[in-house]
Design a protein around this motif. Structure first.
Motif, PDB file in Angstrom:
ATOM      1  N   SER A   5      52.750  -0.802  19.485  1.00 40.80           N
ATOM      2  CA  SER A   5      52.715  -0.303  18.097  1.00 40.80           C
ATOM      3  C   SER A   5      53.847   0.684  17.832  1.00 40.80           C
ATOM      4  CB  SER A   5      51.379   0.416  17.835  1.00 40.80           C
ATOM      5  OG  SER A   5      51.324   1.583  18.631  1.00 40.80           O
ATOM      6  N   GLY A   6      54.042   0.942  16.548  1.00 35.33           N
ATOM      7  CA  GLY A   6      55.045   1.935  16.170  1.00 35.33           C
ATOM      8  C   GLY A   6      54.656   3.316  16.665  1.00 35.33           C
ATOM      9  N   THR A   7      53.366   3.607  16.607  1.00 34.73           N
ATOM     10  CA  THR A   7      52.892   4.904  17.079  1.00 34.73           C
ATOM     11  C   THR A   7      53.206   5.063  18.566  1.00 34.73           C
ATOM     12  OG1 THR A   7      51.149   4.880  15.414  1.00 34.73           O
ATOM     13  CG2 THR A   7      50.822   6.355  17.291  1.00 34.73           C
ATOM     14  N   MET A  59      63.140   3.470  17.160  1.00 27.06           N
ATOM     15  CA  MET A  59      62.141   2.404  17.254  1.00 27.06           C
ATOM     16  C   MET A  59      62.106   1.629  15.944  1.00 27.06           C
ATOM     17  SD  MET A  59      59.067   2.284  15.583  1.00 27.06           S
ATOM     18  CE  MET A  59      57.924   3.292  14.657  1.00 27.06           C
ATOM     19  N   GLU A  72      63.046   9.691   9.820  1.00 25.76           N
ATOM     20  CA  GLU A  72      62.318   8.454   9.482  1.00 25.76           C
ATOM     21  C   GLU A  72      63.115   7.613   8.480  1.00 25.76           C
ATOM     22  OE1 GLU A  72      58.012   9.066   9.004  1.00 25.76           O
ATOM     23  OE2 GLU A  72      58.110   7.671   7.319  1.00 25.76           O
ATOM     24  N   ALA A 109      60.533   2.457  11.738  1.00 24.85           N
ATOM     25  CA  ALA A 109      59.481   1.443  11.562  1.00 24.85           C
ATOM     26  C   ALA A 109      59.970   0.346  10.608  1.00 24.85           C
ATOM     27  CB  ALA A 109      58.220   2.092  11.020  1.00 24.85           C
ATOM     28  N   ARG A 110      60.636   0.781   9.523  1.00 28.55           N
ATOM     29  CA  ARG A 110      61.144  -0.186   8.531  1.00 28.55           C
ATOM     30  C   ARG A 110      62.670  -0.087   8.401  1.00 28.55           C
ATOM     31  NH1 ARG A 110      56.496   1.958   6.803  1.00 28.55           N
ATOM     32  NH2 ARG A 110      54.749   0.491   6.553  1.00 28.55           N
ATOM     33  N   HIS A 165      55.677  10.176   9.302  1.00 32.80           N
ATOM     34  CA  HIS A 165      54.545   9.465   9.904  1.00 32.80           C
ATOM     35  C   HIS A 165      54.088  10.179  11.165  1.00 32.80           C
ATOM     36  CE1 HIS A 165      52.155   6.280  11.763  1.00 32.80           C
ATOM     37  NE2 HIS A 165      52.029   5.793  10.553  1.00 32.80           N
ATOM     38  N   ASN A 197      56.926   5.763  18.984  1.00 31.44           N
ATOM     39  CA  ASN A 197      57.276   7.153  18.633  1.00 31.44           C
ATOM     40  C   ASN A 197      56.815   8.117  19.717  1.00 31.44           C
ATOM     41  OD1 ASN A 197      58.538   6.667  16.165  1.00 31.44           O
ATOM     42  ND2 ASN A 197      56.641   6.852  14.987  1.00 31.44           N
ATOM     43  N   ASN A 219      58.440   6.365   4.686  1.00 32.14           N
ATOM     44  CA  ASN A 219      57.209   5.812   4.113  1.00 32.14           C
ATOM     45  C   ASN A 219      56.649   6.690   2.991  1.00 32.14           C
ATOM     46  OD1 ASN A 219      54.627   4.831   3.669  1.00 32.14           O
ATOM     47  ND2 ASN A 219      54.080   4.668   5.819  1.00 32.14           N
ATOM     48  N   ASP A 251      62.528   7.234  13.779  1.00 32.99           N
ATOM     49  CA  ASP A 251      61.374   6.373  13.549  1.00 32.99           C
ATOM     50  C   ASP A 251      61.833   5.369  12.494  1.00 32.99           C
ATOM     51  OD1 ASP A 251      59.185   5.119  12.451  1.00 32.99           O
ATOM     52  OD2 ASP A 251      57.943   6.927  12.301  1.00 32.99           O
ATOM     53  N   SER A 281      56.128  -3.342  18.452  1.00 30.51           N
ATOM     54  CA  SER A 281      57.268  -2.522  18.039  1.00 30.51           C
ATOM     55  C   SER A 281      58.203  -2.432  19.226  1.00 30.51           C
ATOM     56  CB  SER A 281      56.807  -1.122  17.642  1.00 30.51           C
ATOM     57  OG  SER A 281      56.050  -1.174  16.459  1.00 30.51           O
ATOM     58  N   GLU A 308      49.774  10.426  13.147  1.00 26.29           N
ATOM     59  CA  GLU A 308      49.691  10.071  14.563  1.00 26.29           C
ATOM     60  C   GLU A 308      48.788  11.033  15.336  1.00 26.29           C
ATOM     61  OE1 GLU A 308      53.490   8.679  16.155  1.00 26.29           O
ATOM     62  OE2 GLU A 308      53.898   7.620  14.282  1.00 26.29           O
ATOM     63  N   CYS A 330      59.471  -1.505  13.954  1.00 21.76           N
ATOM     64  CA  CYS A 330      58.242  -2.305  14.037  1.00 21.76           C
ATOM     65  C   CYS A 330      58.567  -3.761  13.762  1.00 21.76           C
ATOM     66  CB  CYS A 330      57.215  -1.817  13.016  1.00 21.76           C
ATOM     67  SG  CYS A 330      56.598  -0.165  13.371  1.00 21.76           S
ATOM     68  N   SER A 347      55.824  -5.763  13.493  1.00 22.00           N
ATOM     69  CA  SER A 347      54.561  -6.179  12.868  1.00 22.00           C
ATOM     70  C   SER A 347      54.494  -5.837  11.383  1.00 22.00           C
ATOM     71  CB  SER A 347      53.412  -5.472  13.587  1.00 22.00           C
ATOM     72  OG  SER A 347      53.628  -4.075  13.513  1.00 22.00           O
ATOM     73  N   LYS A 348      55.550  -5.256  10.837  1.00 19.74           N
ATOM     74  CA  LYS A 348      55.514  -4.928   9.406  1.00 19.74           C
ATOM     75  C   LYS A 348      56.296  -6.006   8.650  1.00 19.74           C
ATOM     76  CE  LYS A 348      54.248  -0.157   9.912  1.00 19.74           C
ATOM     77  NZ  LYS A 348      54.214   0.074  11.365  1.00 19.74           N
TER      78      LYS A 348
END
Ligand SMILES: Cc1ncc(COP(=O)(O)O)c(C=O)c1O
Length: 340
Positions: A58-60, A195, A136, A171-172, A84, A63, A140, A169, A208, A89, A197, A199-200
């Motif tokens: 996962s992204g978490t 990192m 980030e 993620a996106r 995030h 991170n 988000n 981070d 991730s 978290e 993700c 899965s997004k």
């Protein structure tokens, strides 16, 4: 109609992705025996220009492993109060890494020079040690905002000059890459670890990836096992990730176009207002008057699922699986739902 815009984690594997998953290898990754996982990690290292990459659940986890790998107990990590890592978290850096988070109110996802200077501590027996800056991209809580790249580069240079480690981070981050045209290597070279993700927006069921230099990633691989993240046979998930990197990046532009359509509908409504900037696949908005929860309930009753509690605004997120007909439906509803 039901249109689920709660999050881009709701993507479902397409038939083509499932087909790629079915032909994946089935080696044990704790033994480093899985060729598809090795291929994925090598591919991400190449794409980002980093030495190595590590596939995680996962992204978490990505991170948290970045923080654990780049800090020591008693260190302090500077980050945005709306990040995030700080908000969502569970305060895990205190538990997993024994570090203290130092949240600051970043402006448009970045600290300004004064804020950074103020946050970095001078060496003193009373103080934790300022060790790391986490950023980030996209942001988000700021509506999927892409931080200004020149400012980002400047902040990273200043942080590096002051001896801080830097984690992005991302993620996106692919949304930022597609929307801004800034190559991922430009982001990756600014930081010690990054990192993103899978899965997004990229559409895989799970996963991730953390990229960094050899020491950081080997350390992260070691620590991943201790928090229960050692994969046995992740080949099918790695195959989905390889498929996503080959096929699902450019199409993020579709998600951005649909987010713009929603944003325009909100802007046309006299009693609604956009919160922040719509740079990528998220739209944050709220009624100018009246109660947010009441309005949220009305949206839900019309089948438009969304998040609102976390962000104190309605958040709509576009992703693979949301089509134009669904967006047209939402636009129609947004125009006509009474606010009171
Ligand atoms: C910016 C950001 N970082 C990290 C994460 C965590 O990802 P995951 O849900 O895979 O743990 C998210 C999830 O929404 C996110 O938005």
């Amino acid at each position: 109609m039901l249109v689920d815009l709660r999050s881009d984690v709701l993507t479902k594997a397409t038939p083509e992705m499932k087909e790629a998953m079915m032909s994946a290898s089935m080696g044990d990754d704790v033994f480093r025996d899985d060729p598809t996982t090795e291929l994925l990690q090598k591919k991400v290292a190449e794409i980002t220009g980093k030495d190595m990459a590590l596939f995680v659940v996962s992204g978490t986890m990505a991170n948290q492993l970045a923080i654990a790998s780049l800090t020591h107990p008693h260190d302090e990590v500077i980050l945005d109060v709306k990040s995030h890592i700080f908000q969502f978290e569970q305060g895990a850096p205190a538990v997993i890494s024994g570090v203290q988070l130092r949240p600051e109110p970043f402006i448009e996802a970045l600290p300004d020079e004064q804020m950074l200077e103020y946050a970095i501590r001078f060496p003193d027996v009373h103080h934790p040690i300022s060790r790391m800056l986490c950023l980030e991209v996209t942001h988000n809580y700021n509506g999927g905002m892409i931080p200004d790249f020149e400012k980002l580069r400047d902040v990273c240079q200043k942080a590096r000059d002051r001896g801080l480690k830097i984690h992005i981070d991302g993620a996106r981050i692919w949304n930022a890459v597609v929307a801004s045209g800034t190559p991922i290597t430009e982001y990756a070279c600014l930081c010690d670890s990054m990192m993103f993700c899978l899965s997004k927006g990229l559409g895989t069921p799970i996963g991730s990836i953390l990229a960094g230099n050899e020491d950081t990633i080997e350390r992260a691989r070691y620590l991943r096992k201790g928090i229960g993240g050692g994969w046995r046979q992740p080949g099918m998930l790695a195959a989905a990730a390889v498929y996503a990197l080959d096929h699902n990046i450019d199409r993020l532009a579709e998600d951005h176009r649909r987010a713009q359509m929603l944003a325009e509908a909100v802007n046309r409504h006299p009693d609604l207002e956009i919160v922040g900037r719509v740079d990528t696949n998220m739209v944050f908005f709220r009624p100018k008057k009246g109660d947010l929860e009441t309005y949220s309930n009305k949206l839900t009753a019309r089948g438009i699922l969304h998040d609102w509690q976390h962000f104190k605004a309605i958040r709509l997120v576009t992703y693979l699986g949301i089509n134009d007909a669904m967006i047209e439906y939402c636009i129609e509803e947004i125009q006509t739902i009474p606010l009171f």
